[in-house]
Design a protein around this motif. Structure first.
Motif, PDB file in Angstrom:
ATOM      1  N   LEU A  80      47.944  71.185  61.132  1.00  0.00           N
ATOM      2  CA  LEU A  80      48.841  69.654  62.290  1.00  0.00           C
ATOM      3  C   LEU A  80      48.716  70.276  63.619  1.00  0.00           C
ATOM      4  O   LEU A  80      47.965  71.529  64.502  1.00  0.00           O
ATOM      5  CB  LEU A  80      50.060  70.717  61.750  1.00  0.00           C
ATOM      6  CG  LEU A  80      50.615  70.733  59.911  1.00  0.00           C
ATOM      7  CD1 LEU A  80      51.974  70.953  60.408  1.00  0.00           C
ATOM      8  CD2 LEU A  80      50.498  68.525  60.180  1.00  0.00           C
ATOM      9  N   VAL A  93      55.976  69.814  64.279  1.00  0.00           N
ATOM     10  CA  VAL A  93      56.038  68.782  62.981  1.00  0.00           C
ATOM     11  C   VAL A  93      56.341  69.796  61.422  1.00  0.00           C
ATOM     12  O   VAL A  93      57.684  68.934  61.441  1.00  0.00           O
ATOM     13  CB  VAL A  93      54.551  68.916  62.366  1.00  0.00           C
ATOM     14  CG1 VAL A  93      54.571  67.613  61.799  1.00  0.00           C
ATOM     15  CG2 VAL A  93      53.848  68.530  64.033  1.00  0.00           C
ATOM     16  N   GLY A 152      58.458  64.346  61.431  1.00  0.00           N
ATOM     17  CA  GLY A 152      57.549  65.381  61.684  1.00  0.00           C
ATOM     18  C   GLY A 152      55.807  64.637  61.906  1.00  0.00           C
ATOM     19  O   GLY A 152      55.267  65.097  62.562  1.00  0.00           O
ATOM     20  N   HIS A 153      55.689  63.312  61.397  1.00  0.00           N
ATOM     21  CA  HIS A 153      54.766  61.876  61.240  1.00  0.00           C
ATOM     22  C   HIS A 153      55.214  62.175  63.445  1.00  0.00           C
ATOM     23  O   HIS A 153      53.900  62.433  63.935  1.00  0.00           O
ATOM     24  CB  HIS A 153      54.864  61.332  60.929  1.00  0.00           C
ATOM     25  CG  HIS A 153      53.371  60.298  61.228  1.00  0.00           C
ATOM     26  ND1 HIS A 153      52.187  60.159  60.907  1.00  0.00           N
ATOM     27  CD2 HIS A 153      53.372  59.128  61.352  1.00  0.00           C
ATOM     28  CE1 HIS A 153      51.187  59.851  60.706  1.00  0.00           C
ATOM     29  NE2 HIS A 153      52.325  58.982  61.357  1.00  0.00           N
ATOM     30  N   GLU A 204      55.993  63.805  65.739  1.00  0.00           N
ATOM     31  CA  GLU A 204      56.141  65.041  66.434  1.00  0.00           C
ATOM     32  C   GLU A 204      54.304  65.209  66.550  1.00  0.00           C
ATOM     33  O   GLU A 204      53.890  65.601  67.669  1.00  0.00           O
ATOM     34  CB  GLU A 204      56.373  66.158  65.996  1.00  0.00           C
ATOM     35  CG  GLU A 204      56.893  67.262  67.324  1.00  0.00           C
ATOM     36  CD  GLU A 204      57.095  66.860  67.557  1.00  0.00           C
ATOM     37  OE1 GLU A 204      57.310  67.639  68.797  1.00  0.00           O
ATOM     38  OE2 GLU A 204      58.240  66.150  67.805  1.00  0.00           O
ATOM     39  N   GLY A 253      51.840  65.307  63.388  1.00  0.00           N
ATOM     40  CA  GLY A 253      51.267  65.030  61.856  1.00  0.00           C
ATOM     41  C   GLY A 253      50.258  65.647  62.143  1.00  0.00           C
ATOM     42  O   GLY A 253      50.299  66.936  62.420  1.00  0.00           O
TER      43      GLY A 253
END
Length: 236
Positions: free
Chosen positions: A124, A129, A157-158, A160, A162
């Motif tokens: 990541l 994430v 999360g993506h 942020e 990912g």
């Protein structure tokens, strides 16, 4: 294998029955993650990732169905796995949570355990994430379908950052939701996959919305037939 979330969602039905949903969602910068990572049944949800050992997920939910607690079930599988230092494995059952990140996983990697859910990720852009994924799920509206809340968590999360492997353009995403409730019709949006896309989370959301539309149309047309166990009557 990027990042995933496993959740336990207790709820009460309209007739006052206490039930539990289990859900797992994942996205990665490789194709067909839904065939490898997410596993769930009416006893819990498990995600296996990093250097994937599919057997950990398959046997994990089998052990939960046999009555083992999630920490005992998943730790016993790791104890027998020579590749454990390269694995991430996490999950929930009706009472507990478990999360493991082996020391040989690729940076950034790590996991979060909170009440009723776990999040884990590797390769990541950073710790933020998994934190964004966890925070988005924790803040989500419990009245929304769990599948929708899982997509929202992945999207956070993506957004942020990912998976950091930007050179891998083909990506995928998947979700599974199960329940202890015995229902005549299972919503079509509870088992979805986007196997190859450059925008997997966006496509998973669109797939969810279309599946929800399809489910609502089917309920309107066939619900009475399902209740009577006579689907042919719905064609009349």
């Amino acid at each position: 294998m990027t990042f995933s979330i496993c959740v336990r969602d207790p709820y009460e039905t309209d007739d006052g029955s206490e039930e539990t949903r289990f859900g797992v969602a994942v996205t990665t910068r490789l194709a067909a993650v839904g065939t490898l990572c997410p596993f769930a049944n009416e006893h819990g949800a498990v995600a296996t990732q990093s250097l994937v050992n599919v057997e950990l997920g398959e046997r994990g939910v089998e052990y939960l169905a046999d009555g083992l607690a999630v920490d005992d079930a998943l730790q016993s599988l790791l104890n027998a796995d020579e590749g454990a230092p390269n694995r991430q494995l996490h999950g929930v059952d009706d009472e507990g949570t478990f999360a493991f990140s082996g020391g040989d996983c690729k940076e950034w990697y790590g996991h979060i355990e909170r009440e009723n859910f776990t999040v884990a990720g590797n390769l990541l852009t950073g710790e933020s994430v998994v934190e964004a994924t966890a925070d988005a799920y924790e803040a989500s509206d419990a009245d929304l379908p769990l599948a929708e809340r899982l997509v929202d968590a992945l999207a956070a999360g993506h957004a942020e950052g990912g998976d950091k492997r930007e050179e891998l353009e083909v990506q995928s995403a998947a979700l599974i939701v199960t329940t202890t409730e015995d229902r005549e019709m299972e919503p079509y949006y509870n088992d979805l996959r986007v196997d190859a896309s450059k925008t997997p989370v966006e496509d998973l959301r669109e797939t969810y919305e279309l599946a929800d539309e399809s489910y609502q149309a089917a309920v309107e047309k066939y619900e009475e037939s399902y209740e009577e166990d006579d689907i042919d009557a719905g064609e009349e």
